[in-house]
Design a protein around this motif. Structure first.
Motif, short mmCIF file in Angstrom:
data_model
loop_
_atom_site.label_atom_id
_atom_site.label_comp_id
_atom_site.label_asym_id
_atom_site.label_seq_id
_atom_site.Cartn_x
_atom_site.Cartn_y
_atom_site.Cartn_z
N TYR A 10 0.83 -1.21 0.00
CA TYR A 10 0.00 0.00 0.00
C TYR A 10 0.87 1.26 0.00
O TYR A 10 0.55 2.24 -0.69
CB TYR A 10 -0.95 0.01 1.20
CG TYR A 10 -1.93 -1.13 1.23
CD1 TYR A 10 -2.58 -1.57 0.08
CD2 TYR A 10 -2.22 -1.79 2.41
CE1 TYR A 10 -3.47 -2.62 0.11
CE2 TYR A 10 -3.12 -2.85 2.45
CZ TYR A 10 -3.75 -3.25 1.30
OH TYR A 10 -4.64 -4.29 1.34
N SER A 14 0.96 4.06 -2.96
CA SER A 14 0.84 5.49 -2.69
C SER A 14 1.93 6.27 -3.41
O SER A 14 1.69 7.34 -3.98
CB SER A 14 0.89 5.75 -1.19
OG SER A 14 0.79 7.12 -0.92
N LYS A 25 -5.81 7.17 -9.43
CA LYS A 25 -7.15 7.58 -9.04
C LYS A 25 -8.19 6.81 -9.86
O LYS A 25 -9.18 6.32 -9.33
CB LYS A 25 -7.33 9.09 -9.23
CG LYS A 25 -8.68 9.61 -8.77
CD LYS A 25 -8.75 11.12 -8.92
CE LYS A 25 -9.98 11.74 -8.33
NZ LYS A 25 -11.23 11.29 -8.85
N GLU A 28 -8.33 3.24 -8.58
CA GLU A 28 -9.06 3.15 -7.32
C GLU A 28 -10.57 3.26 -7.56
O GLU A 28 -11.35 2.51 -6.97
CB GLU A 28 -8.62 4.26 -6.37
CG GLU A 28 -9.30 4.19 -5.03
CD GLU A 28 -8.82 5.28 -4.06
OE1 GLU A 28 -9.55 5.53 -3.08
OE2 GLU A 28 -7.75 5.86 -4.28
N GLU A 29 -10.97 4.16 -8.44
CA GLU A 29 -12.40 4.29 -8.76
C GLU A 29 -12.93 3.02 -9.42
O GLU A 29 -14.05 2.59 -9.15
CB GLU A 29 -12.62 5.51 -9.65
CG GLU A 29 -12.42 6.82 -8.91
CD GLU A 29 -12.45 8.04 -9.82
OE1 GLU A 29 -12.56 7.89 -11.06
OE2 GLU A 29 -12.33 9.16 -9.28
N HIS A 31 -11.75 0.01 -8.94
CA HIS A 31 -11.82 -1.01 -7.89
C HIS A 31 -13.10 -0.85 -7.08
O HIS A 31 -13.83 -1.82 -6.86
CB HIS A 31 -10.60 -0.91 -6.98
CG HIS A 31 -10.60 -1.94 -5.89
ND1 HIS A 31 -11.10 -1.68 -4.64
CD2 HIS A 31 -10.19 -3.23 -5.87
CE1 HIS A 31 -10.99 -2.77 -3.90
NE2 HIS A 31 -10.44 -3.72 -4.62
#
Length: 110
Positions: A10, A14, A25, A28-29, A31
């Motif tokens: 993680y 980052s 980003k 992540e969206e 996911h």
């Protein structure tokens, strides 16, 4: 079998996000959208993700998705059945990686 360090993964994700924020980003969206409740429950989707992680031999995916399966309410029996399907689809190598999922379960006291 070396235990994967999800915290380090993680942290490194980052760092990647700091260098390519729009990509991470969007990932992540994706996911969040992919594993949210829909026609399939979040639990069912996490179980699928675990099976794929085993079949493609991704140790980080296995550890992360076993934990996510447990958080979503999956039982040990459900996880073990997913491992069986992953072994069916991935053969001997998947059986070897399935042992990593068993270790994460045992580390979680399940």
């Amino acid at each position: 079998m070396a235990k994967v360090d999800l915290n380090q993964m993680y942290a490194n994700l980052s760092k990647i996000g700091q260098s390519i924020p729009s990509v991470m980003k969007a990932f992540e969206e994706l996911h969040v959208s992919a594993v949210g409740n829909g026609a399939l429950s979040a639990k069912e989707k996490e179980l699928i993700a675990l099976g794929i992680g085993v079949a493609v031999h991704c140790s980080y995916c296995i550890a992360d998705h076993v934990n996510s399966c447990l958080k979503a309410g999956a039982t040990r029996d459900e996880i073990m059945e997913v491992l069986g399907v992953a072994i069916l689809m991935g053969g001997g190598p998947a059986a070897a990686y399935a042992t990593e999922a068993v270790q994460v379960l045992e580390d979680a006291g399940k």
